[in-house]
Design a protein around this motif. Structure first.
Motif, short mmCIF file in Angstrom:
data_model
loop_
_atom_site.label_atom_id
_atom_site.label_comp_id
_atom_site.label_asym_id
_atom_site.label_seq_id
_atom_site.Cartn_x
_atom_site.Cartn_y
_atom_site.Cartn_z
N GLU A 101 -0.19 7.88 -12.61
CA GLU A 101 1.30 8.69 -12.40
C GLU A 101 2.45 7.90 -13.16
O GLU A 101 3.41 8.50 -13.80
CB GLU A 101 1.62 8.81 -10.89
CG GLU A 101 2.68 9.67 -10.89
CD GLU A 101 3.05 9.78 -9.10
OE1 GLU A 101 2.58 9.27 -8.18
OE2 GLU A 101 4.07 10.82 -8.89
N TYR A 102 2.18 6.56 -12.99
CA TYR A 102 3.14 5.84 -13.94
C TYR A 102 2.43 4.63 -14.65
O TYR A 102 1.62 3.89 -14.21
CB TYR A 102 3.99 4.94 -12.97
CG TYR A 102 3.44 4.72 -11.43
CD1 TYR A 102 2.65 3.36 -11.45
CD2 TYR A 102 3.91 5.32 -10.62
CE1 TYR A 102 2.32 3.14 -10.28
CE2 TYR A 102 3.24 5.22 -9.29
CZ TYR A 102 2.56 3.92 -8.97
OH TYR A 102 1.90 3.83 -7.91
N LEU B 258 -1.80 13.34 -2.81
CA LEU B 258 -0.34 13.83 -3.11
C LEU B 258 -1.04 15.17 -3.44
O LEU B 258 -1.49 15.13 -4.83
CB LEU B 258 0.10 13.20 -4.15
CG LEU B 258 0.85 11.63 -3.62
CD1 LEU B 258 1.42 11.04 -4.65
CD2 LEU B 258 1.73 11.85 -2.32
N ALA C 104 -3.67 10.21 -6.04
CA ALA C 104 -2.51 10.74 -6.99
C ALA C 104 -3.03 11.70 -8.08
O ALA C 104 -3.60 12.75 -7.80
CB ALA C 104 -1.43 9.63 -7.33
N ILE D 132 9.80 8.93 -9.84
CA ILE D 132 8.53 8.73 -8.91
C ILE D 132 9.00 8.61 -7.43
O ILE D 132 10.15 8.02 -7.01
CB ILE D 132 7.86 7.46 -9.09
CG1 ILE D 132 7.33 7.66 -10.87
CG2 ILE D 132 6.69 7.56 -8.12
CD1 ILE D 132 6.47 8.51 -11.13
N VAL D 133 8.68 9.35 -6.43
CA VAL D 133 8.75 9.22 -5.17
C VAL D 133 7.63 8.53 -4.57
O VAL D 133 6.29 9.09 -4.60
CB VAL D 133 8.80 10.77 -4.42
CG1 VAL D 133 9.10 10.59 -3.03
CG2 VAL D 133 10.21 11.53 -5.21
N PHE D 134 7.87 7.52 -4.16
CA PHE D 134 6.66 6.28 -3.84
C PHE D 134 6.60 6.65 -2.36
O PHE D 134 7.27 6.58 -1.46
CB PHE D 134 7.09 5.12 -4.05
CG PHE D 134 5.96 4.08 -4.02
CD1 PHE D 134 5.13 3.82 -5.02
CD2 PHE D 134 5.83 3.48 -2.91
CE1 PHE D 134 3.99 3.03 -4.80
CE2 PHE D 134 4.88 2.51 -2.68
CZ PHE D 134 3.79 2.41 -3.60
N LYS D 135 5.14 6.80 -2.14
CA LYS D 135 4.71 6.73 -0.84
C LYS D 135 4.50 5.38 -0.10
O LYS D 135 3.48 5.05 -0.47
CB LYS D 135 3.37 7.85 -0.50
CG LYS D 135 3.96 9.23 -0.76
CD LYS D 135 4.63 9.99 0.23
CE LYS D 135 4.85 11.34 -0.04
NZ LYS D 135 5.95 11.87 0.87
N VAL E 270 -4.21 5.89 -1.89
CA VAL E 270 -3.69 7.03 -2.29
C VAL E 270 -4.37 7.60 -3.31
O VAL E 270 -4.77 7.07 -4.28
CB VAL E 270 -2.35 6.84 -2.90
CG1 VAL E 270 -1.52 8.00 -3.58
CG2 VAL E 270 -1.21 6.15 -1.68
N ARG F 237 -3.84 -1.92 -3.05
CA ARG F 237 -3.78 -1.29 -1.66
C ARG F 237 -4.93 -0.86 -1.11
O ARG F 237 -4.84 -0.41 0.19
CB ARG F 237 -2.52 -0.32 -1.60
CG ARG F 237 -1.32 -0.82 -1.92
CD ARG F 237 -0.20 0.20 -2.00
NE ARG F 237 0.16 0.33 -3.49
CZ ARG F 237 0.62 1.80 -3.87
NH1 ARG F 237 0.41 2.67 -3.10
NH2 ARG F 237 0.52 2.05 -5.13
N1 LIG Z 1 3.89 8.31 -5.35
C1 LIG Z 1 2.91 7.49 -5.31
N2 LIG Z 1 3.15 6.70 -4.05
C2 LIG Z 1 2.15 5.81 -3.57
N3 LIG Z 1 1.38 5.35 -4.31
C3 LIG Z 1 1.18 6.03 -5.56
N4 LIG Z 1 0.22 5.79 -6.35
C4 LIG Z 1 0.31 6.68 -7.47
N5 LIG Z 1 1.40 7.32 -7.15
C5 LIG Z 1 1.96 7.12 -5.92
#
Ligand SMILES: Nc1ncnc2[nH]cnc12
Ligand SMILES: O=P(O)(O)OC[C@H]1O[C@H](OP(=O)(O)OP(=O)(O)O)[C@H](O)[C@@H]1O
Length: 170
Positions: A95-96, A150, A122, A18-21, A120, A58
């Motif tokens: 996503e996770y 995303l 996703a 996972i690439v977290f933003k 976000v 968030r």
């Molecule tokens: N890749 C991601 N980065 C930040 N928040 C998220 N929420 C779900 N996927 C994310």
């Protein structure tokens, strides 16, 4: 202001692949935080809004600020087990992993015009679950509203029945 420069990539968080933003750089910079908040208020346009939903955790950074500016009430949608009074629930995929969201049964009045805010978008599972919770209480979703989306996860497909806007797309 180029808001995207205030979002950083964290590799392999919260799990490998996972690439977290991470929006912490935007939140801690007073000029970027204020400008992003104002830009997100402008995104609402002329929509009349009775309630702003913020999704834990968030979504809580900006949703009360939006509610204040829009002269709307603020309603938290929380992760399972956190709300004390009578509530309804919905489980959704992330996503996770997966999670369950809850909302107080008396938080929405039938016919309320509701803006759903999260940081976000996703896969769209979270926002979709929040929309369904609001609708099952008789609210009307006027806008799904995000700081960033995303694109590659195509969350808008899950939100096809709802108007959606985000300040940034990656
Ligand atoms: N890749 C991601 N980065 C930040 N928040 C998220 N929420 C779900 N996927 C994310
Ligand atoms: O569009 P989706 O695939 O449903 O993902 C988006 C959700 O994922 C993140 O929350 P997370 O569950 O990581 O919890 P947090 O806000 O408590 O960090 C983010 O804040 C959104 O709520």
């Amino acid at each position: 202001m180029d808001f995207k420069t205030y979002v950083r990539d964290i590799q392999d968080f919260p799990e490998k692949g996972i690439v977290f933003k991470d929006i912490s750089p935007l939140l801690k910079d007073e000029r970027a935080f204020q400008a992003a908040t104002k830009a997100m208020i402008a995104m609402v346009g002329n929509n009349a809004v009775d309630k702003v939903i913020g999704i834990e955790s968030r979504g809580f950074f900006f949703a009360p600020l939006l509610a204040f500016e829009l002269s709307a009430g603020f309603v938290p949608v929380r992760k399972v087990g956190k709300l004390p009074a009578d509530k309804i629930s919905r489980t959704y995929a992330l996503e996770y992993g997966s999670d369950t969201l809850e909302i107080h049964s008396d938080s929405i009045t039938k016919g309320d015009r509701v803006l759903i805010h999260d940081d976000v978008l996703a896969t769209g599972g979270t926002a979709r679950a929040a929309c369904e919770l609001v609708e099952s209480l008789g609210g009307e979703v006027v806008l799904c509203h995000f700081l960033l989306e995303l694109d590659f996860l195509n969350g808008r497909r899950r939100l096809e029945n709802y108007p959606a806007k985000s300040l940034m797309a990656f």
